[in-house]
Design an enzyme around this catalytic site. Structure first.
Site, PDB file in Angstrom:
ATOM      1  N   GLY A 114      72.089 -71.880 -57.724  1.00  0.00           N
ATOM      2  CA  GLY A 114      72.166 -72.405 -59.159  1.00  0.00           C
ATOM      3  C   GLY A 114      71.550 -71.328 -60.089  1.00  0.00           C
ATOM      4  O   GLY A 114      71.240 -70.188 -59.662  1.00  0.00           O
TER       5      GLY A 114
ATOM      6  N   ASN B 249      80.863 -73.490 -58.957  1.00  0.00           N
ATOM      7  CA  ASN B 249      81.743 -72.452 -58.866  1.00  0.00           C
ATOM      8  C   ASN B 249      82.367 -72.042 -57.497  1.00  0.00           C
ATOM      9  O   ASN B 249      83.300 -71.527 -57.497  1.00  0.00           O
ATOM     10  CB  ASN B 249      80.964 -71.162 -59.745  1.00  0.00           C
ATOM     11  CG  ASN B 249      79.629 -70.929 -58.808  1.00  0.00           C
ATOM     12  OD1 ASN B 249      79.097 -71.656 -58.247  1.00  0.00           O
ATOM     13  ND2 ASN B 249      79.356 -69.669 -59.183  1.00  0.00           N
TER      14      ASN B 249
ATOM     15  N   ARG C  97      80.855 -66.178 -61.522  1.00  0.00           N
ATOM     16  CA  ARG C  97      80.344 -65.961 -59.888  1.00  0.00           C
ATOM     17  C   ARG C  97      78.735 -65.700 -60.204  1.00  0.00           C
ATOM     18  O   ARG C  97      78.567 -64.949 -61.163  1.00  0.00           O
ATOM     19  CB  ARG C  97      80.910 -65.052 -59.088  1.00  0.00           C
ATOM     20  CG  ARG C  97      82.467 -65.154 -59.027  1.00  0.00           C
ATOM     21  CD  ARG C  97      82.939 -64.075 -58.233  1.00  0.00           C
ATOM     22  NE  ARG C  97      84.496 -64.443 -58.003  1.00  0.00           N
ATOM     23  CZ  ARG C  97      85.449 -63.208 -58.328  1.00  0.00           C
ATOM     24  NH1 ARG C  97      85.014 -62.105 -58.861  1.00  0.00           N
ATOM     25  NH2 ARG C  97      86.866 -63.577 -58.003  1.00  0.00           N
ATOM     26  N   CYS C  98      77.896 -65.741 -59.411  1.00  0.00           N
ATOM     27  CA  CYS C  98      76.477 -65.302 -59.370  1.00  0.00           C
ATOM     28  C   CYS C  98      76.653 -63.798 -59.015  1.00  0.00           C
ATOM     29  O   CYS C  98      75.859 -62.922 -59.530  1.00  0.00           O
ATOM     30  CB  CYS C  98      75.763 -65.975 -58.360  1.00  0.00           C
ATOM     31  SG  CYS C  98      76.176 -66.031 -56.576  1.00  0.00           S
ATOM     32  N   THR C  99      77.736 -63.297 -58.416  1.00  0.00           N
ATOM     33  CA  THR C  99      77.823 -61.847 -58.120  1.00  0.00           C
ATOM     34  C   THR C  99      78.789 -61.380 -59.110  1.00  0.00           C
ATOM     35  O   THR C  99      79.290 -60.103 -58.921  1.00  0.00           O
ATOM     36  CB  THR C  99      78.220 -61.765 -56.735  1.00  0.00           C
ATOM     37  OG1 THR C  99      79.493 -62.499 -56.663  1.00  0.00           O
ATOM     38  CG2 THR C  99      77.233 -62.127 -55.765  1.00  0.00           C
TER      39      THR C  99
ATOM     40  N   LYS D  90      73.234 -82.698 -52.698  1.00  0.00           N
ATOM     41  CA  LYS D  90      73.546 -83.062 -53.831  1.00  0.00           C
ATOM     42  C   LYS D  90      74.578 -82.055 -54.565  1.00  0.00           C
ATOM     43  O   LYS D  90      74.039 -80.744 -54.801  1.00  0.00           O
ATOM     44  CB  LYS D  90      72.406 -83.110 -54.943  1.00  0.00           C
ATOM     45  CG  LYS D  90      72.390 -83.911 -56.031  1.00  0.00           C
ATOM     46  CD  LYS D  90      73.325 -83.289 -57.122  1.00  0.00           C
ATOM     47  CE  LYS D  90      72.872 -82.271 -57.870  1.00  0.00           C
ATOM     48  NZ  LYS D  90      73.773 -81.774 -59.116  1.00  0.00           N
TER      49      LYS D  90
ATOM     50  N   GLU E 175      68.993 -69.111 -54.036  1.00  0.00           N
ATOM     51  CA  GLU E 175      70.223 -68.229 -54.394  1.00  0.00           C
ATOM     52  C   GLU E 175      70.402 -68.274 -55.830  1.00  0.00           C
ATOM     53  O   GLU E 175      71.239 -69.544 -56.099  1.00  0.00           O
ATOM     54  CB  GLU E 175      71.202 -68.375 -53.585  1.00  0.00           C
ATOM     55  CG  GLU E 175      72.314 -67.257 -53.327  1.00  0.00           C
ATOM     56  CD  GLU E 175      73.191 -67.289 -54.672  1.00  0.00           C
ATOM     57  OE1 GLU E 175      72.976 -66.399 -55.404  1.00  0.00           O
ATOM     58  OE2 GLU E 175      74.345 -68.234 -54.593  1.00  0.00           O
TER      59      GLU E 175
END
Length: 565
Positions: A250, A171, A305-307, A194, A272
């Site tokens: 991830g 992302n 997004r993770c956020t 990776k 994270e």
């Protein structure tokens, strides 16, 4: 079309030519053979699914082990390069990214569907990261520490770890990898990277720029692989002692597995992970500003997004006004072709589209839906007819019909481009989510935002913490006391007052707690603790054995002394 293969090492390292080859037998002394791809997969443009951006040669576990061995062979030579010189290499990388910024941003947009303005911002984040860490090459400070013994000096040093294996999502296909690659290399480590398979062309562009900047052969090894091969390859590399640190961005589920694997080898990874990021809106908040932030945080990058904003927790006194404004803003937002001026483009990849479809089945009868004229896929023509009647407790979105009065699939007013060519999905506001709803507790990773209410700030903080994630958070308020109470009470690693849950600056720590990570931090000087180890040195020049604590001479004190009167 690009062909993405494992990054091959061809230069001489420590007097011998080294190739990225699979090792048959003992990694230390076995015969080397050229690795064959396990399979070849396409990386397609999610906005134009018939456009193949790259053919990606996925490798197996043995090639990942070989890459780690190659990195290990290069580690001593790269660590011997003076840190200020390594900083100059990072500076050259930053300049090359600057000079190639437009081309790299276009590639990001083409391969993962990120709107071009966001893609350009992502590239700028690499530049900012390089600018910060370039100077850290001259500031990898240790300390001199006073000794309790005479004629003895104590020192501390930061030393590279060795080989870092970096596993990243797609992302943020170039910015987030730079958070690992740049400081790891700056500190003198070598890297096995990776990337996500669906962002492999972006990854290849990054390593080509690193090589052009002067990063030597073997210092960065690119290994496109699927999840199963990555897990097996990492396990083999750890068992062989060829990986000294793992950095992973991830999902929480995969992060748990990596954490458990590293723990068996007495390593602490840098994790994270996901987020269910709350935004609290207080009675005195600027509602227009809060809505602007909610739109960007919830639906920018299609909520991938993770956020991304998970749930807006709105005081009951301003709830109706907030939802009305939020609905109007999302309904009017332009969605579509990411090369245009749009709020968001397609979902990243078919697997995320399938995941978002699953999350739509979590809608329930007590949810009130808005922000959209349809539910699910954006199409060029009318979607399935016959919307479900709202109010049926426990109903999902299975079948051809929609839910909550919205048709299942269908066109969107003001869409830019051809929706039938890509993975485009309607945005969705879900008002009335409850603490026991899966939609409230789980990361959705798509264009969907929940809304709930609260009565007092303690309840809002409890709701913010309830899902167990702890990445990012936000509060909109005009009251400083409320902002400070929220900061103390929320368990998120990052807090924003009158700002979005998204957005990071290169010199601030980034990372989360709980289900969002293990307390490690990326960005800024805090990342140096993830890519170096501390070594202490005690240097005694007294000419005799001095034993701390045992031979320490402390002047005697008369502790019974008192001043007169």
């Amino acid at each position: 079309m690009t062909l993405v293969r494992p990054w091959r090492v061809s230069a001489r390292i420590d007097g011998r030519t080294h190739g990225l080859c699979a090792t048959v037998g003992d990694p230390a002394g076995g015969a080397e053979v050229e690795p064959a791809p396990v399979r070849v997969v396409p990386s397609t443009d999610p906005a134009h699914l018939d456009d193949v951006v790259a053919e990606v040669e996925l490798v197996g576990p043995e090639t990942i082990l070989a890459a780690a061995v190659a990195a290990q062979a290069a580690a001593r030579s790269w660590a011997a390069v003076p840190a200020p010189v390594r900083g100059s290499v990072i500076g050259s990388f930053g300049r090359l990214v600057t000079d190639n910024a437009d081309a790299l941003a276009r590639l990001v947009t083409r391969e993962v569907g990120k709107p071009v303005a966001e893609a350009r911002g992502e590239v700028q984040e690499i530049i900012d990261t390089c600018e910060f860490f370039r100077g850290e090459g001259r500031r990898l400070y240790g300390q001199t520490v006073p000794s309790e013994m005479p004629d003895r000096q104590l020192f501390t040093f930061r030393e590279p770890l060795g080989v870092m294996m970096v596993i990243t999502a797609g992302n943020f296909p170039v910015a987030v990898p730079s958070w690992y690659l740049v400081p790891a290399l700056l500190a003198g480590n070598t890297v096995v990277w990776k990337p996500a398979e669906y962002a492999a062309a972006c990854a290849q562009a990054m390593v080509e720029l690193l090589a052009a900047a002067g990063v030597p052969a073997g210092a960065v090894n690119l290994v496109p692989a699927d999840g199963r091969a990555t897990a097996a390859g990492l396990e083999r590399a750890l068992a062989a002692g060829a990986v000294d640190k793992v950095g992973f961005t991830g999902s929480t589920e995969v992060g748990r597995s990596i954490g458990a694997l590293c723990g068996r080898h007495l390593q602490t990874p840098c994790l994270e992970l996901g987020g269910k990021n709350p935004m609290v809106v207080t009675p005195g908040a600027d509602l227009d500003a809060a809505v602007e932030a909610a739109v960007f945080a919830g639906f920018g990058t299609a909520g991938q997004r993770c956020t991304s904003l998970g749930t807006a927790i709105v005081h009951e006194s301003v709830h109706a006004a907030f939802v009305r404004r939020f609905d109007a803003a999302v309904s009017a937002a332009v969605i579509g072709d990411p090369t245009g001026d749009v709020l968001y483009g397609p979902l990243l990849d078919a697997r995320f589209a399938a995941g978002f479809e699953r999350h739509l089945t979590l809608l329930r009868g007590h949810h009130r839906l808005s922000g959209s004229t349809a539910l699910g896929r954006i199409t060029g023509t009318g979607g399935a007819a016959g919307p479900c009647a709202a109010g049926t407790e426990g109903a999902g979105t299975e079948g051809a019909a929609g839910f909550g009065g919205l048709p299942r699939n269908g066109p969107r007013r003001g869409f830019v481009g051809d929706p039938d060519r890509g993975l485009y999905y309607h945005p969705l506001i879900v008002d009335g989510v409850r603490p026991d709803d899966e939609l409230f507790r789980e990361e959705t990773f798509g264009p969907i935002v929940g809304v709930t209410t609260y009565r007092d700030l303690d309840e809002a903080i409890e709701l913010a913490n309830l899902p167990g994630y702890g990445l990012s958070s936000s509060i909109y308020t005009a009251d400083a006391a409320s902002a400070l109470r929220f900061r103390r009470g929320v368990r998120a690693g990052m807090v924003s007052v009158n700002g979005s849950t998204t957005g990071a600056e290169a010199h601030l720590p980034f990372g989360g707690n709980g289900r969002s990570g293990n307390g490690s931090r990326q960005s800024g000087i805090w990342m140096l603790d993830q890519v170096t180890r501390w070594q202490s040195l005690s240097w005694d020049y007294s000419g005799r054995l001095q034993r701390a604590q045992l031979d320490t001479a402390v002047p005697a004190a008369d502790l019974s002394f008192r001043l007169p009167g």
